[in-house]
Design a protein around this motif. Structure first.
Motif: not given
Length: 84
Positions: A6-7, A12-13, A24-26, A79-81
């Motif tokens: 979700k994060l 990306l959006q 959360d980003l960490r 192109k990660l994730g």
């Protein structure tokens, strides 16, 4: 859909860069295989095969907007994730 997914989608959006919680980003970067080093208030992330370093700082519990943009650019460039 997991919290990481979700994060990742939210980043990306690019619709709410001001509302990304720092922790959360960490955790997302650690989940994606980045290694973290802490120097004072700077959290520096590196990953083998990626030239850029990611430098994050807290801003009242949130990640700084320009740093979220930098993370998005790196995720897209390498192109990660997407599909792991």
């Amino acid at each position: 859909m997991s919290k990481h997914d979700k994060l990742l989608l939210q980043i990306l959006q690019g619709r709410s860069d001001t509302n990304i919680p720092f922790e959360d980003l960490r955790r997302l970067l650690l989940h994606l295989g980045f290694e973290e080093r802490i120097r004072g208030s700077h959290h520096i992330f590196r990953k083998s095969g990626i030239e850029e370093k990611i430098n994050l700082q807290r801003d009242d519990g949130k990640a700084k907007v320009y740093q979220v943009r930098q993370v998005r650019n790196i995720l897209l460039k390498y192109k990660l994730g997407g599909e792991q």
